[in-house]
Design a protein around this motif. Structure first.
Motif: not given
Lengths: 330, 528
Positions: B296-302
């Motif tokens: 599981s992972f998350t990448v953010h805007k910018g």
């Protein structure tokens, strides 16, 4: 962006991009006509040429379909048997409909021919794509199946078309429009539509992409299964059109109808400049290829130098020479 | 043959050491070598001395003529002018076999092995050992195991080459080149597909060759390796020789400047100091059977998020699984909306772009012109109707060439005719043409020269500057540290830890990539 950017000399524009591989089949066709004239001046007579090209129409129409299949990276060995099967089914339907619908049963039979062609092509396509079986093996199987079906349907004999229908149907093969036989016009029309699809539509682009490199196509969001299956369906429709033209020629379907057509079809496609491993297809080259094959046969009959029993041998030599030329022009 | 050859090697070494203690023997000399293809001069007047027991690096940008030069030395092409000599004798190699008979072998950059044959069969292809006329498989398998073990490669000699990892294939190829005795071994970017340990092993092999008195010609884009290994460095630029320098006298920056012929601006663009905390893409419980479990992972805007790990850690497989390119499951949310992806088409339509690591095999149609390549992923957007308009495509290509600084002589080239760097820019243009909100780039600069690298890093940074998100998978730790805002490290199909800010060091990443993280340290890709 960078200090050493050179202004690239960009030349968009509509420049003709011809090379030997594209021109080859047409040059060969021209050379063949010239040789033919030298051997026997009758060869270039309008009657003879018109007869020869009319005879090549079946192979040309089927080979145009095969151009799609081969361009998309497939192969279809079943086209000859499929043509025989569709011819048989079409005649049986026309005969059955004749008492009730008279002349109208002919267009109805034609519609059925196309429908059967679509189904046969779909079957081939799904076995290859969804079933993930090598095209060679899959269509080798259906080739046997179609051939067995026509043999079974005809009880090993012939399925003749109803006498009443024969005369009405006859012009489709023997008739002319502005002096040009219908089969020639139909094959030109089929080739024109096919080249539009292959060169001017998204499907054509996808077809060549899938054939050139299925992985690149897949990673680019193109459905390889759909593209290849459609190519086989197009092949089926082309076989049906060829069968429709073929019925009035002999007026019957037999277990030997369309025997070994698949070889002539593949030869036409290959000498037309389409690579057997897939990629860009050459529709008009394919048509030229089909005419070349028939011209060679005709030339051998008209000349006394080589026995006409060797026709298939000469055609075999031609396909090998064509491949060598393709190889050397790389 | 292998045992015998290594014994011979030892003897040769001692002879070489005794006789040439003062001055190493000249193995090969190139004098004013030029190569022209038609009117195009690709190499002009290169002169080089290659000495026994010396590692000689040849560096230069893509298109500088390195590969051509190597091909001349190893018999794959003949010089248009100039001479090659070995010892006192002038040599002319009409084909690679002749060069090999003279003791010169080239280890190719591309993998040239038969996928359908086993490792052992590939190793001995064309020079099978026989016993009374019958192929002696048992001996060949045994020798294959030994040879590969020397290289630190443990694949079974019976494995089909098509089924083993890319790095192992490279090692098999190297083993094949080293099967016979050679005076000169030429490596053309041998480490391009290798990671950490594997690179280390290969460098040790090269040092061993050097100790055995064999001359090594080494081409690489990885300047750190060149600095570590090379006794001499020859710099080529635009087909000309800039000079030969003693290895230790040059810093990496010196080398880069000599190659480019100008002062290089900083390689990596400035980082985004305040990435948004708004998630762009979040992936939960991604599983790819056989490769990845529960990631599981998350990448953010910018944000530029890096994925580090050894080859085989499952990084590429993870994303191919998420994007429907191979069987796998994952719960995916893009910009707050849940999405389902079963095929590459759905991923592209949803707004996720993926640049494959295999540019030539899966990215571009090499035989096809640039326009069709550029628009292949966005055909429907380009041609809403049935009919395709060539003009729109040509216009899009002109824009892409301008925006991504793709260098070409004319627009009718095929993709295969472009250099690696320009191919990568074309691929980037192709993916960005689909207007993705998240761009996933697998090995952004593999086999690309330093000037193009800097440009690609700048492009990646400019993508996220517009509020998009970017994920970079790379085997080059320096690259990840240089451009990423945060790095997740994978190991054996799981995320083994996360580093950000000052924690992003090669040591930390290497540790997480190779050993199990301590409990509590592994944050499973979430930012606190």
């Amino acid at each position: 962006m960078s200090a050493i950017t050179e202004t690239p000399t960009l030349r968009p524009g509509r420049e003709l991009n011809l090379n030997w591989a594209d021109l080859g089949p047409f040059l060969a066709l021209g050379a063949l006509l010239a040789i033919g004239f030298v051997v026997n001046p009758d060869f270039l007579s309008a009657t003879n040429l018109s007869n020869v090209i009319t005879r090549s129409a079946f192979i040309a129409i089927i080979a145009v379909g095969a151009t799609f299949v081969i361009s998309s990276g497939g192969l279809d060995l079943s086209v000859g048997s499929m043509a025989a099967f569709i011819t048989g089914v079409t005649i049986m339907f026309m005969n059955r409909l004749a008492p009730d619908f008279a002349g109208l049963s002919i267009p109805m039979g034609m519609a059925i021919a196309v429908a059967v062609g679509v189904l046969c092509g779909l079957a081939n396509g799904l076995i290859v794509t969804v079933g993930k079986i090598e095209p060679f093996i899959a269509t080798l199987g259906t080739m046997g199946i179609f051939r067995a079906l026509i043999t079974y349907m005809s009880d090993g004999g012939t399925i003749p078309i109803d006498r009443a229908l024969r005369d009405i149907y006859r012009p489709v093969y023997f008739g002319t429009f502005a002096g040009i036989p219908y089969p020639i016009l139909i094959s030109l029309l089929v080739a024109a539509i096919a080249s539009f699809i292959l060169y001017k539509t998204k499907y054509g682009r996808k077809c060549a992409a899938v054939g050139a490199n299925a992985d690149v196509a897949r990673y680019s969001g193109i459905s390889v299964v759909k593209t290849r299956t459609i190519a086989y369906v197009i092949q089926g429709v082309c076989v049906a059109i060829a069968a429709i033209c073929y019925v009035p020629r002999l007026g019957a379907a037999t277990p030997t109808t369309g025997l070994l057509w698949e070889l002539q079809v593949i030869t036409a496609v290959v000498i037309g400049g389409t690579a057997l491993r897939g990629g860009k297809g050459h529709v008009w080259g394919t048509v030229a290829g089909a005419v070349i094959l028939e011209l060679i046969a005709n030339l051998m009959v008209l000349s006394d130098y080589v026995s006409e029993y060797l026709v298939a041998g000469v055609q075999g030599v031609i396909i090998i020479i064509a491949m060598l030329i393709q190889r050397l022009s790389k | 043959m292998s045992l015998a050859s290594s014994i011979k090697m030892e003897n040769a070494t001692s002879v070489a050491e005794n006789a040439e203690a003062a001055l190493p023997a000249l193995v090969m000399r190139a004098e004013n070598v030029s190569k022209r293809y038609g009117p195009v001069t690709v190499l002009s007047e290169i002169s080089l001395d290659i000495l026994a027991g010396e590692i000689h690096a040849v560096i230069g940008e893509n298109g500088a003529g390195k590969s051509t030069f190597m091909r001349l030395l190893s018999g794959y092409a003949e010089p248009s002018e100039g001479t090659l000599s070995m010892g006192e004798r002038l040599v002319k190699f009409a084909r690679p076999n002749e060069a090999q008979d003279a003791g010169v072998v080239l280890v190719h950059q591309e993998i040239l092995l038969a996928d359908g044959l086993t490792v052992a069969e590939n190793l001995f292809l064309g020079r099978e050992l026989t016993r009374r006329g019958i192929v002696d498989d048992r001996t060949m398998r045994r020798m294959a195991t030994e040879k590969l073990a020397e290289l630190g490669c443990s694949v079974s000699p019976n494995a089909l080459v098509g089924t083993i990892a890319l790095a192992d294939r490279q090692l098999v190829q190297i083993a094949r080149a080293l099967l016979d005795d050679h005076k000169l071994v030429i490596f053309d970017e041998p480490t391009a597909v290798l990671t950490g340990d594997e690179v280390e092993r290969l460098l040790n092999i090269i040092l061993k060759l050097k100790r055995h008195g064999i001359a090594v010609l080494y081409i690489s884009h990885r300047l750190d390796e060149v600095q570590r290994l090379a006794d001499k460095v020859t710099v080529l630029r635009d087909g000309r020789m800039i000079g030969t320098y003693p290895g230790r006298s040059l810093t990496q920056a010196d080398m880069a400047n000599l190659m480019v012929g100008r002062e290089l601006a900083t390689l990596y663009p400035a980082k985004n100091t305040t990435p948004s905390s708004e998630p762009m893409l979040s992936v939960r419980n991604a599983c790819v059977p056989g490769y990845v479990s529960d990631v599981s992972f998350t990448v953010h805007k910018g944000e530029i998020l890096g994925f580090a790990g050894m080859i085989g850690a499952g990084r590429t497989e993870l994303f191919e699984g998420i994007l429907g390119l191979r069987p796998g499951t994952a719960i995916v949310e893009l910009d707050g909306r849940p999405i389902t992806i079963h095929s590459a088409r759905q991923a592209i339509d949803a707004g996720i772009g993926y640049l494959t690591e295999d540019r030539k095999g899966k990215g571009l149609l090499l035989q096809e012109q640039l326009g069709p390549n550029l628009t292949l992923s966005s055909l429907s957007r380009f041609h809403p109707g049935v009919y395709m308009r060539g003009r729109k495509e040509t216009a899009a290509l002109a824009v892409a060439v301008e925006n991504y600084d793709i260098r070409l002589k004319n627009l009718r080239l095929t993709a295969g005719q472009l250099s690696g760097g320009n191919q990568q820019k074309l691929l980037l243009a192709k993916v960005l043409l689909t207007d993705p909100s998240v761009v996933i780039i697998d090995e952004p600069t593999r086999g690309i020269d330093i000037a193009n690298k800097a440009q690609i890093y700048a492009f990646v940074r400019s993508i996220v500057a517009k509020g998009k998100a970017c994920i970079v998978i790379s085997s080059e730790m320096q690259e990840l540290i240089g451009i990423c805002d945060r790095i997740l490290v994978m190991r054996e199909g799981r995320i083994n830890g996360e580093v950000a800010g000052a924690e992003m060091t090669e040591t930390n990443i290497a540790l997480l990539a190779t050993s199990r993280a301590e409990p509590g340290h592994a944050s499973q890709g979430e930012r606190a």
